[in-house]
Design a protein around this motif. Structure first.
Motif, PDB file in Angstrom:
ATOM      1  N   THR A 299      26.167  10.669  10.346  1.00  0.00           N
ATOM      2  CA  THR A 299      26.960  10.798  11.584  1.00  0.00           C
ATOM      3  C   THR A 299      28.450  10.869  11.256  1.00  0.00           C
ATOM      4  N   LEU A 300      28.862   9.984  10.365  1.00  0.00           N
ATOM      5  CA  LEU A 300      30.281   9.932   9.993  1.00  0.00           C
ATOM      6  C   LEU A 300      30.735  11.244   9.349  1.00  0.00           C
TER       7      LEU A 300
ATOM      8  N   LEU B  18      31.052  13.975  11.876  1.00  0.00           N
ATOM      9  CA  LEU B  18      32.262  13.850  12.698  1.00  0.00           C
ATOM     10  C   LEU B  18      33.503  14.299  11.929  1.00  0.00           C
TER      11      LEU B  18
ATOM     12  N   TYR C 217      33.379  18.076  11.728  1.00  0.00           N
ATOM     13  CA  TYR C 217      33.699  18.643  13.044  1.00  0.00           C
ATOM     14  C   TYR C 217      35.207  18.659  13.263  1.00  0.00           C
ATOM     15  N   THR C 218      35.844  17.529  12.920  1.00  0.00           N
ATOM     16  CA  THR C 218      37.301  17.427  13.085  1.00  0.00           C
ATOM     17  C   THR C 218      38.004  18.457  12.201  1.00  0.00           C
TER      18      THR C 218
ATOM     19  N   PHE D  34      37.210  22.062  13.481  1.00  0.00           N
ATOM     20  CA  PHE D  34      37.325  22.265  14.926  1.00  0.00           C
ATOM     21  C   PHE D  34      38.147  23.512  15.278  1.00  0.00           C
ATOM     22  N   SER D  35      39.322  23.649  14.650  1.00  0.00           N
ATOM     23  CA  SER D  35      40.194  24.793  14.959  1.00  0.00           C
ATOM     24  C   SER D  35      39.598  26.100  14.446  1.00  0.00           C
TER      25      SER D  35
ATOM     26  N   PHE E 283      35.863  25.538  19.904  1.00  0.00           N
ATOM     27  CA  PHE E 283      35.177  24.475  20.641  1.00  0.00           C
ATOM     28  C   PHE E 283      33.683  24.759  20.829  1.00  0.00           C
TER      29      PHE E 283
ATOM     30  N   THR F 177      31.143  22.487  18.750  1.00  0.00           N
ATOM     31  CA  THR F 177      30.504  21.438  19.554  1.00  0.00           C
ATOM     32  C   THR F 177      28.993  21.646  19.624  1.00  0.00           C
TER      33      THR F 177
ATOM     34  N   LEU G  11      26.390  18.840  18.325  1.00  0.00           N
ATOM     35  CA  LEU G  11      25.380  18.245  19.202  1.00  0.00           C
ATOM     36  C   LEU G  11      23.972  18.476  18.665  1.00  0.00           C
TER      37      LEU G  11
ATOM     38  N   LEU H  69      23.589  15.913  16.019  1.00  0.00           N
ATOM     39  CA  LEU H  69      23.511  14.519  16.486  1.00  0.00           C
ATOM     40  C   LEU H  69      22.212  14.236  17.245  1.00  0.00           C
TER      41      LEU H  69
END
Lengths: 153, 502
Positions: free
Chosen positions: A84-85, A88, A91-92, A95-96, A100, A104, A108, A111
């Motif tokens: 999970t970590l 994340l 994803y960060t 992200f750019s 989105f 995302t 999802l 997750l």
């Protein structure tokens, strides 16, 4: 010996020393003319002293009032936690670049499968619906500037 | 204008359709996050803070306040039906509420909790109306030394009350002060601990820190847990307490209300402490203390009343002095500043509509909550059945997008994740995040007040002891730090800690 608490205090002491040095580098000034490093130095000093007292107390009473290492770290799903970590952080980081919608949706998808194995059909639908709902709330409803990514949407 | 006219003005503001709508949204979301374990009012408020940028300051504060006191109502539902507190202030409700549910009295436990909360919330607002205006007059006498000493007192009380180890709580407060110094120095304009990262020049944002410490860390903790929830859903009936229930509970509700209100006003106090203390007092004054923990209705009524009146009392230091007494109030302070409103003694004269509008909206919000929590209890129960595996990706996504949308910066998201991991590790070894966050918020104000005081006194610390208000605050703070060292005090704290481990 409860290693967790020993390491905890040592980490705080090291951090406090670094902050104090940083404070001095910024300039302590004097009591009648405090400079930018005044507050960081005092806060670092306070943290260092408190961590040293905590360490001293722990060594003297062998951390008898604290939880054992076993209790703290028992029954952890390390796999789920780390996956999970990492997801994340990725994803960060992406992200750019991904934008989105794609970012995302992929997060999802991942997750929803991490906690419980489900059929791919359900997971794909749930991820797509959730992504669109969040897009509507944040982009349309709240007018947030969500990144478009390399595909331009 | 007298008090009555001010209140009338407040109600006119509260009944404005836009404000009414935001009040409803606030209490609805508050109940929702109160019901759902793993997401407290702080995380929800930080999540919705960006959403308030598009509306008026009054509407946004009304909504954020609604989330806070709404969560106090909703938190009891999870405590009673699942034995997991929806948020920290509902921990004590688990003890007897869950036992009542097991005995088939879930409906009455939920009923007395909602009515007790309503009575306490309403009485708390009356206290707020009566105490806040005179306190504003008093607060006008405050200068930098008084502000500094009061903030020191607030932090000391919080560390004294919230943690089993005061040293560790003070360590967290010191860590918060350090994080608060990041960014440009207010006085010299020098960059501090920014590591050449431009996004850090403005300092670390409150929202990413709070979302990380309270939202992401909670999710990480829940992921590793293997516990299964057992929800009592079949026996939720008879929500209206009987006359016998009222006879047993009314004294507890009144005691909980008064105690909670004053503990809420105390800097560093708040709903969590109020519920703990009121439960302990009820057990002590009861003729049948052996019934506590086995389904005593007073054990539900008192802490629920206390946490609700404390939620109202906590607004007093923020609205009158501009000092947040707990983390939730720190979030409200952040929201007010973002909207260009400076909380403090001048708030009442400069923004009377906001001051009285927010207070009046709490009356309205409390009535809304009564209707949301009793007739709609079935809906909240259904919500509790949603598996955590579905819920947690949504919480994570809200946190990620909430922190991103403030400045449209992935740096804020990275900061949030970092504080998520820090918060997870802190919770693992029982380090309290609350003193850290309060110190982080108060840090810049404390630094300015300290430096101004020292410049004024030409470097002499006697300025803090020669001015009466400042001296009283510091003497109390010092006394609180010394008390834990006394032998007679050490024993009960050890016992409390052992109870916690059980």
């Amino acid at each position: 010996m409860k290693k967790t608490y020993l390491i905890n205090d040592l980490v705080w002491i090291s951090f406090a020393v670094a902050v104090c040095l940083g404070g001095l580098k910024l300039g302590f000034g004097s009591f009648h003319s405090p400079q930018a490093g005044f507050m960081p130095f005092l806060a670092g000093l306070l943290l260092g002293i408190l961590a040293a007292v905590d360490l001293g107390q722990g060594i003297l009473n062998k951390w008898e009032r604290d939880k054992s290492d076993k209790v703290i770290w028992a029954d952890i799903h390390w796999g789920k936690f780390l996956i999970t970590l990492v997801a994340l952080i990725l994803y960060t980081y992406l992200f750019s670049t991904l934008g989105f919608l794609i970012g995302t949706f992929l997060l999802l998808l991942f997750l929803y499968q991490v906690m419980e194995r489900r059929s791919w059909g359900i997971v794909l639908t749930a991820s797509a619906v959730t992504t669109v709902l969040f897009y509507l709330v944040f982009k349309i409803g709240l007018d947030s500037q969500l990144p478009r990514g390399f595909l331009g949407f | 204008m007298d008090l009555f006219n001010f209140l009338l003005m407040g109600f006119a503001v509260a009944f404005d359709p836009l404000n009414l709508f935001y009040c409803f949204i606030g209490v609805l979301i508050g109940t929702l996050v109160g019901v759902l374990p793993g997401m407290g009012p702080v995380a929800a408020m930080s999540l919705l803070l960006p959403a308030t940028f598009h509306t008026t300051p009054v509407a946004s504060i009304i909504m954020l306040a609604g989330i806070y006191y709404g969560a106090m109502y909703g938190g009891s539902t999870t405590s009673i039906l699942v034995n997991i507190p929806g948020e920290a202030a509902s921990v004590m409700t688990c003890l007897d509420g869950y036992q009542m549910a097991r005995q088939g009295r879930a409906g009455r436990a939920l009923g007395i909790s909602a009515f007790g909360s309503f009575i306490a919330g309403s009485m708390g607002i009356i206290g707020l109306v009566l105490i806040a205006p005179p306190l504003v007059e008093f607060a006008l006498k405050f200068g930098p030394p008084e502000y500094f000493s009061l903030m020191v007192l607030g932090l000391t009380i919080l560390t004294f009350l919230t943690s089993a180890s005061m040293i560790r709580a003070l360590m967290m407060a010191a860590f918060g002060l350090i994080v608060g110094t990041m960014g440009l120095d207010n006085i010299s304009g020098l960059a501090r601990f920014t590591f050449h990262i431009p996004e850090l020049l403005d300092g670390v944002g409150l929202v990413p820190v709070v979302m990380g410490l309270f939202g992401i860390s909670e999710v990480l903790l829940n992921i590793e847990m293997k516990t299964k929830r057992e929800v009592f859903t079949t026996k939720v009936k008879g929500l209206l307490p009987t006359l016998q229930d009222w006879a047993k509970s009314i004294g507890s509700i009144i005691r909980g209300t008064v105690l909670g209100f004053f503990l809420g006003i105390l800097p560093g106090g708040g709903a969590v402490i109020a519920s703990f203390v009121s439960y302990a007092i009820e057990k002590r004054v009861s003729k049948h203390p052996e019934e506590f923990g086995k389904g005593a209705i007073q054990g539900v009524a008192a802490p629920e009343a206390a946490n609700n009146s404390a939620a109202q009392g906590a607004f007093i230091p923020l609205l009158t002095l501009g000092i947040p007494s707990n983390v939730v109030m720190a979030m409200l302070l952040g929201a007010l500043i973002i909207h260009g409103v400076t909380p403090g003694p001048l708030l009442l004269s400069q923004h009377p509509q906001l001051f009285w509008g927010v207070i009046a909206s709490m009356y309205v919000g409390n009535i809304m909550l009564l209707f949301l929590n009793l007739p709609l209890i079935g809906l909240w129960v259904q919500l509790l059945k949603v598996p955590y595996s579905i819920l947690f990706p949504l919480i994570i996504l809200f946190c990620l997008l909430g922190s991103y949308s403030i400045n449209n910066s992935t740096m804020d998201v990275a900061i949030m994740l970092a504080f998520g991991v820090i918060g997870y590790l802190m919770k693992k070894i029982s380090l309290e995040p609350a003193p850290m966050v309060l110190a982080f918020v108060l840090g810049p104000m404390m630094e300015t007040a300290l430096r101004q005081s020292l410049i004024k006194s030409k470097g002499s610390f006697s300025i803090f002891f020669t001015r009466p208000i400042s001296a009283v605050c510091l003497i109390i703070a010092i006394a609180l730090m010394v008390i834990p060292l006394l032998p007679w005090f050490r024993r009960p704290r050890v016992t409390l800690e052992q109870e916690e481990f059980k």
